[in-house]
Design a protein around this motif. Structure first.
Motif, PDB file in Angstrom:
ATOM      1  N   LEU A  67      46.208  53.538  62.993  1.00  0.00           N
ATOM      2  CA  LEU A  67      45.817  52.741  61.832  1.00  0.00           C
ATOM      3  C   LEU A  67      46.778  51.574  61.710  1.00  0.00           C
ATOM      4  CD1 LEU A  67      44.107  52.241  59.298  1.00  0.00           C
ATOM      5  CD2 LEU A  67      45.749  53.660  58.026  1.00  0.00           C
ATOM      6  N   ASN A  68      46.252  50.373  61.862  1.00  0.00           N
ATOM      7  CA  ASN A  68      47.053  49.156  61.696  1.00  0.00           C
ATOM      8  C   ASN A  68      46.554  48.453  60.435  1.00  0.00           C
ATOM      9  OD1 ASN A  68      49.025  47.222  62.541  1.00  0.00           O
ATOM     10  ND2 ASN A  68      47.358  45.888  63.200  1.00  0.00           N
ATOM     11  N   ALA A  69      47.259  48.670  59.330  1.00  0.00           N
ATOM     12  CA  ALA A  69      46.855  48.130  58.031  1.00  0.00           C
ATOM     13  C   ALA A  69      47.502  46.763  57.832  1.00  0.00           C
ATOM     14  CB  ALA A  69      47.276  49.091  56.916  1.00  0.00           C
ATOM     15  N   CYS A  70      46.682  45.727  57.849  1.00  0.00           N
ATOM     16  CA  CYS A  70      47.191  44.356  57.763  1.00  0.00           C
ATOM     17  C   CYS A  70      47.051  43.813  56.339  1.00  0.00           C
ATOM     18  CB  CYS A  70      46.453  43.453  58.750  1.00  0.00           C
ATOM     19  SG  CYS A  70      46.745  43.910  60.476  1.00  0.00           S
ATOM     20  N   ASP A  71      48.097  43.143  55.893  1.00  0.00           N
ATOM     21  CA  ASP A  71      48.110  42.583  54.545  1.00  0.00           C
ATOM     22  C   ASP A  71      48.662  41.165  54.600  1.00  0.00           C
ATOM     23  OD1 ASP A  71      47.830  42.363  51.825  1.00  0.00           O
ATOM     24  OD2 ASP A  71      49.625  43.529  51.326  1.00  0.00           O
ATOM     25  N   SER A  85      39.282  31.096  56.359  1.00  0.00           N
ATOM     26  CA  SER A  85      39.128  31.479  57.769  1.00  0.00           C
ATOM     27  C   SER A  85      40.139  32.522  58.249  1.00  0.00           C
ATOM     28  CB  SER A  85      39.239  30.233  58.661  1.00  0.00           C
ATOM     29  OG  SER A  85      40.485  29.571  58.442  1.00  0.00           O
ATOM     30  N   ALA A  86      40.981  33.026  57.356  1.00  0.00           N
ATOM     31  CA  ALA A  86      41.991  33.999  57.769  1.00  0.00           C
ATOM     32  C   ALA A  86      41.336  35.287  58.279  1.00  0.00           C
ATOM     33  CB  ALA A  86      42.919  34.317  56.602  1.00  0.00           C
ATOM     34  N   HIS A  87      41.777  35.759  59.442  1.00  0.00           N
ATOM     35  CA  HIS A  87      41.257  37.015  59.989  1.00  0.00           C
ATOM     36  C   HIS A  87      42.165  37.484  61.125  1.00  0.00           C
ATOM     37  CE1 HIS A  87      39.560  34.008  62.749  1.00  0.00           C
ATOM     38  NE2 HIS A  87      39.394  34.983  63.642  1.00  0.00           N
ATOM     39  N   TRP A  88      41.836  38.609  61.697  1.00  0.00           N
ATOM     40  CA  TRP A  88      42.574  39.178  62.821  1.00  0.00           C
ATOM     41  C   TRP A  88      41.634  39.375  63.996  1.00  0.00           C
ATOM     42  CZ3 TRP A  88      47.765  39.849  62.692  1.00  0.00           C
ATOM     43  CH2 TRP A  88      48.380  39.808  61.437  1.00  0.00           C
ATOM     44  N   SER A  89      42.135  39.113  65.194  1.00  0.00           N
ATOM     45  CA  SER A  89      41.363  39.465  66.383  1.00  0.00           C
ATOM     46  C   SER A  89      41.443  40.978  66.583  1.00  0.00           C
ATOM     47  CB  SER A  89      41.929  38.749  67.616  1.00  0.00           C
ATOM     48  OG  SER A  89      43.159  39.324  68.015  1.00  0.00           O
ATOM     49  N   PRO A  90      40.604  41.560  67.441  1.00  0.00           N
ATOM     50  CA  PRO A  90      40.730  42.994  67.715  1.00  0.00           C
ATOM     51  C   PRO A  90      42.149  43.348  68.166  1.00  0.00           C
ATOM     52  CG  PRO A  90      38.688  42.163  68.628  1.00  0.00           C
ATOM     53  CD  PRO A  90      39.453  40.965  68.155  1.00  0.00           C
ATOM     54  N   LEU A  91      42.607  44.509  67.753  1.00  0.00           N
ATOM     55  CA  LEU A  91      43.876  45.055  68.238  1.00  0.00           C
ATOM     56  C   LEU A  91      43.597  45.689  69.595  1.00  0.00           C
ATOM     57  CD1 LEU A  91      46.891  45.697  67.442  1.00  0.00           C
ATOM     58  CD2 LEU A  91      46.029  47.917  66.654  1.00  0.00           C
ATOM     59  N   CYS A  92      44.309  45.251  70.621  1.00  0.00           N
ATOM     60  CA  CYS A  92      43.983  45.722  71.967  1.00  0.00           C
ATOM     61  C   CYS A  92      45.241  46.013  72.766  1.00  0.00           C
ATOM     62  CB  CYS A  92      43.114  44.697  72.692  1.00  0.00           C
ATOM     63  SG  CYS A  92      43.829  43.037  72.782  1.00  0.00           S
ATOM     64  N   GLY A  93      45.092  46.871  73.774  1.00  0.00           N
ATOM     65  CA  GLY A  93      46.240  47.205  74.600  1.00  0.00           C
ATOM     66  C   GLY A  93      46.004  48.468  75.404  1.00  0.00           C
ATOM     67  N   THR A  94      47.093  49.185  75.695  1.00  0.00           N
ATOM     68  CA  THR A  94      47.003  50.311  76.608  1.00  0.00           C
ATOM     69  C   THR A  94      48.155  51.280  76.421  1.00  0.00           C
ATOM     70  OG1 THR A  94      46.756  50.882  78.972  1.00  0.00           O
ATOM     71  CG2 THR A  94      48.338  49.147  78.429  1.00  0.00           C
ATOM     72  N   ALA A  95      47.983  52.492  76.924  1.00  0.00           N
ATOM     73  CA  ALA A  95      49.088  53.438  77.096  1.00  0.00           C
ATOM     74  C   ALA A  95      49.587  53.269  78.530  1.00  0.00           C
ATOM     75  CB  ALA A  95      48.616  54.867  76.859  1.00  0.00           C
ATOM     76  N   CYS A 146      38.886  44.640  63.452  1.00  0.00           N
ATOM     77  CA  CYS A 146      39.377  44.848  62.098  1.00  0.00           C
ATOM     78  C   CYS A 146      38.188  45.128  61.176  1.00  0.00           C
ATOM     79  CB  CYS A 146      40.158  43.629  61.610  1.00  0.00           C
ATOM     80  SG  CYS A 146      41.690  44.069  60.727  1.00  0.00           S
ATOM     81  N   SER A 147      38.448  45.827  60.097  1.00  0.00           N
ATOM     82  CA  SER A 147      37.372  46.335  59.238  1.00  0.00           C
ATOM     83  C   SER A 147      36.561  45.241  58.563  1.00  0.00           C
ATOM     84  CB  SER A 147      37.951  47.280  58.181  1.00  0.00           C
ATOM     85  OG  SER A 147      38.995  46.647  57.452  1.00  0.00           O
ATOM     86  N   THR A 148      37.190  44.100  58.252  1.00  0.00           N
ATOM     87  CA  THR A 148      36.485  42.971  57.643  1.00  0.00           C
ATOM     88  C   THR A 148      37.030  41.680  58.216  1.00  0.00           C
ATOM     89  OG1 THR A 148      38.062  42.810  55.800  1.00  0.00           O
ATOM     90  CG2 THR A 148      36.102  44.193  55.457  1.00  0.00           C
ATOM     91  N   PHE A 149      36.255  40.588  58.065  1.00  0.00           N
ATOM     92  CA  PHE A 149      36.727  39.264  58.475  1.00  0.00           C
ATOM     93  C   PHE A 149      37.639  38.750  57.360  1.00  0.00           C
ATOM     94  CE2 PHE A 149      36.633  34.691  59.030  1.00  0.00           C
ATOM     95  CZ  PHE A 149      36.647  34.526  60.405  1.00  0.00           C
ATOM     96  N   SER A 150      38.911  39.107  57.471  1.00  0.00           N
ATOM     97  CA  SER A 150      39.854  38.828  56.385  1.00  0.00           C
ATOM     98  C   SER A 150      41.275  38.986  56.909  1.00  0.00           C
ATOM     99  CB  SER A 150      39.600  39.803  55.226  1.00  0.00           C
ATOM    100  OG  SER A 150      40.657  39.764  54.290  1.00  0.00           O
ATOM    101  N   GLY A 151      42.226  38.416  56.196  1.00  0.00           N
ATOM    102  CA  GLY A 151      43.628  38.626  56.545  1.00  0.00           C
ATOM    103  C   GLY A 151      44.123  39.990  56.115  1.00  0.00           C
ATOM    104  N   THR A 152      43.360  40.638  55.230  1.00  0.00           N
ATOM    105  CA  THR A 152      43.713  41.976  54.765  1.00  0.00           C
ATOM    106  C   THR A 152      42.619  42.938  55.215  1.00  0.00           C
ATOM    107  OG1 THR A 152      42.657  41.527  52.628  1.00  0.00           O
ATOM    108  CG2 THR A 152      45.017  41.127  52.802  1.00  0.00           C
ATOM    109  N   VAL A 168      53.062  52.911  74.455  1.00  0.00           N
ATOM    110  CA  VAL A 168      51.861  52.199  74.034  1.00  0.00           C
ATOM    111  C   VAL A 168      52.235  50.770  73.659  1.00  0.00           C
ATOM    112  CG1 VAL A 168      52.074  53.050  71.648  1.00  0.00           C
ATOM    113  CG2 VAL A 168      49.879  52.201  72.462  1.00  0.00           C
ATOM    114  N   SER A 169      51.419  49.817  74.100  1.00  0.00           N
ATOM    115  CA  SER A 169      51.586  48.408  73.750  1.00  0.00           C
ATOM    116  C   SER A 169      50.256  47.872  73.237  1.00  0.00           C
ATOM    117  CB  SER A 169      52.039  47.584  74.967  1.00  0.00           C
ATOM    118  OG  SER A 169      53.333  47.948  75.385  1.00  0.00           O
ATOM    119  N   LEU A 170      50.306  47.188  72.092  1.00  0.00           N
ATOM    120  CA  LEU A 170      49.107  46.666  71.445  1.00  0.00           C
ATOM    121  C   LEU A 170      49.370  45.258  70.936  1.00  0.00           C
ATOM    122  CD1 LEU A 170      48.221  49.855  69.349  1.00  0.00           C
ATOM    123  CD2 LEU A 170      47.084  49.119  71.465  1.00  0.00           C
TER     124      LEU A 170
END
Length: 265
Positions: A67-71, A85-95, A146-152, A168-170
């Motif tokens: 869970l990556n909770a962005c505020d 226009s504030a938002h986050w791209s998908p959180l991506c990465g690997t183990a 991210c759950s919504t198109f938002s900075g939060t 893990v790196s994300l």
């Protein structure tokens, strides 16, 4: 013979002490948050809570809930905040294992990291991770929107971990921005006692990928030539757009939590 036995005992004691020191140094961050622990100027928010070790050995394959909770909100980051226009791209990465580094402070961004940080697209990064998988150093590629198109908003999902791939790196883009991002770099979820951590929680700050020199969120493209090493956006003055001057505070942009799934042994 007595002398030989004494020397053998002494050597075993030294080996045990060295292994304990190495185990602690690997677990205590090892750059887990993308910072250089040897440089105070690069410090970012510390762990919210220290990792708690479970009774599940790292030799057991497990799943973690992420869970990556962005505020990243206008209230906390008011200067030039891109409200519409504030938002986050998908959180991506690997183990992965210790032979791979997706990104880190002081490291030059790969093309995949650059594209994530500048436009939020993870296609090239996925290709880089696939090359890592082919080399036997990574497990799989993960991405969660991210759950919504938002900075939060929240990135949420699950990631499979094994003793072969205990790190893990994300990565996620702060969007819009020139090349700013957040995430974790080589966070180790296997504890010093040889068991998986039951929970790993960390505040995340912003980072500059070192590939675009734009000064604000919606600045025109201004490619940095040559690329600069990745650095933390942690200055506590007006030079850092993420610093809240009125409150005199640098807030984390997100808080990430890895929780060992209760479905695992």
């Amino acid at each position: 013979m007595a002398l030989l036995r004494w020397l053998a005992v002494l050597l075993v004691g030294v080996a045990v002490l060295q292994s304990q020191v190495v185990g602690r140094s690997l677990f205590q961050d090892n750059g887990d948050d993308g910072t250089d622990d040897g440089d105070d100027d690069m410090e970012m928010p510390e762990e919210v809570e220290g990792p708690k070790e479970s009774d599940v050995p790292c030799s057991t394959d497990v799943t973690y809930e992420v869970l990556n909770a962005c505020d990243w909100s206008e209230d906390k980051f008011p200067r030039d905040y891109p409200s519409s226009s504030a938002h986050w791209s998908p959180l991506c990465g690997t183990a992965h294992n210790e032979n791979y580094s997706m990104w880190d402070v002081g490291q030059i961004s790969t093309e995949g990291v650059r594209i994530v940080a500048e436009i939020g697209d993870h296609g090239t990064l996925e290709e880089e991770v696939q090359a890592c998988i082919d080399a036997g150093n990574c497990s799989a590629f993960y991405e969660w929107g991210c759950s919504t198109f938002s900075g939060t908003c929240d990135h949420a999902g699950t990631i499979d971990m094994s003793g072969d791939y205990p790190y893990v790196s994300l990565l996620s883009m702060i969007a819009p921005s020139p090349d700013w991002m957040t995430g974790v770099s080589s966070a180790k979820l296997c504890g010093p006692g040889g068991n998986w951590t039951s929970e790993y929680k960390r505040d995340l700050g912003g980072y500059d990928a070192g590939t675009d020199s734009g000064p604000s969120y919606t600045s025109p493209d201004d490619a940095t030539d040559p690329f600069e090493p990745i650095f933390a956006l942690n200055a506590t003055d007006e030079s850092n757009l993420l610093y809240n001057v009125d409150e005199g505070k640098l807030y984390p942009v997100c808080t990430i939590t890895f929780t060992l799934s209760t479905d695992d042994p």
